[in-house]
Design an enzyme around this catalytic site. Structure first.
Site, PDB file in Angstrom:
ATOM      1  CG  HIS A 141       3.651  -6.895   1.630  1.00  0.00           C
ATOM      2  ND1 HIS A 141       2.589  -6.453   1.915  1.00  0.00           N
ATOM      3  CD2 HIS A 141       4.311  -6.940   2.730  1.00  0.00           C
ATOM      4  CE1 HIS A 141       2.503  -6.339   3.082  1.00  0.00           C
ATOM      5  NE2 HIS A 141       3.853  -6.237   3.645  1.00  0.00           N
ATOM      6  CD  GLU A 153      -0.580  -7.342   0.173  1.00  0.00           C
ATOM      7  OE1 GLU A 153      -1.912  -6.891  -0.249  1.00  0.00           O
ATOM      8  OE2 GLU A 153      -0.170  -6.563   0.635  1.00  0.00           O
ATOM      9  CG  ASN A 191       0.433  -2.752   5.421  1.00  0.00           C
ATOM     10  OD1 ASN A 191       0.298  -3.183   6.628  1.00  0.00           O
ATOM     11  ND2 ASN A 191       1.610  -3.134   4.872  1.00  0.00           N
TER      12      ASN A 191
END
Length: 298
Positions: A141, A153, A191
């Site tokens: 990510h 990530e 997130n």
């Protein structure tokens, strides 16, 4: 395993940023998308972003030339991935699309290829389950803008092997990033923390607590955030924010992750932020202006 050939599926903002980063680090990169026009636009974007780096003195002219020379475009998935050591999927944040892509990749890629997703919220374990190589499926990510932001990530699915994880951690360092290993839960870390904050900011606006610029100013000056949550939501894309919140809400079954009705309505009306020219701010005239402050401020 030595990695040289990287394939990136999707030529949008994230896809071309990932391709830019790998190409500048000396890797051969294939960009794969549905149309040649999209690929041409992506390569032009990469060239312009390299121009900015050249003007700032962060890269040399030869690095610029070499990076562009490292990139090829493909509209056929099989041709673009057949020699890849690593495939990074950067398609839209839609679980059905991603599952279809990974099922196809499993059949088309060489058996040793690592398959990675740039998903910002969707389960890596679920994605890996449509392949016959779950130990070689992982999340990467990247943050936007990819050439600038350092964080990656690295998400381990339930069956992702230690070897695969270590290879991707090492590779991330080689391209100048700071990898952080996380486990596969909805929203991962970034997130899971960021989206509830953005959602709460939207709900503050919806309830008339304060206007757009006021909310963003509080978070910038009071919390030392470089960008307010509403402007950041526009930058990410309100449709993307909604999709991630839906994954969190469904994944945890907790009402605290339920998207604000205002966010739902804005996405339904096509106000998606920067990409559509209007969101919490108006970008259509090239000037950022808060358009919802007066509407919701009491």
């Amino acid at each position: 395993m030595f990695m040289n050939y990287i394939s990136v599926i999707g030529s949008g903002t994230m896809g071309n940023g990932i391709a830019h980063t790998f190409a500048l680090s000396g890797f051969k990169v294939n960009i794969i998308d549905l149309s040649q026009d999209r690929i041409t636009e992506a390569i032009n974007t990469i060239s312009k972003n390299l121009d900015r780096q050249l003007q700032k003195g962060t890269i040399t002219s030869s690095q610029h030339t070499e990076a562009i020379g490292n990139i090829q475009g493909f509209t056929l998935l099989e041709a673009g991935v057949k020699d890849a050591d690593l495939v990074i999927e950067a398609a839209t944040e839609n679980v059905d699309i991603k599952l279809k892509i990974f099922a196809d990749l499993d059949k088309l890629c060489k058996p040793t290829a690592i398959l990675a997703s740039n998903t910002s919220s969707i389960s890596i374990t679920k994605i890996a389950a449509v392949t016959a190589r779950p130990e070689l499926v992982i999340g990467m990510h990247f943050m936007n803008p990819v050439p600038v932001m350092k964080l990656v990530e690295v998400i381990r699915g339930f069956n992702t092997s230690d070897k695969t994880t270590n290879q991707i951690m090492d590779l991330s360092v080689k391209i100048g990033k700071v990898p952080v290993e996380v486990n596969d839960y909805p929203g991962f870390v970034a997130n899971r923390i960021l989206m509830p904050m953005i959602n709460e900011a939207i709900q503050c606006l919806n309830e008339g607590v304060a206007g757009v610029t006021e909310i963003d100013t509080v978070m910038k000056l009071g919390m030392s955030h470089p960008m307010g949550p509403l402007q950041l939501a526009d930058f990410i894309g309100l449709d993307v924010c909604l999709a991630i919140l839906n994954v969190l809400h469904q994944g945890f079954g907790n009402p605290k992750y339920a998207p604000s009705p205002l966010l739902v309505n804005m996405v339904a009306s096509g106000q998606l932020g920067v990409k559509s020219g209007s969101g919490f701010y108006d970008y259509s005239a090239g000037i950022k202006e808060a358009v919802l402050s007066k509407k919701f401020k009491k």
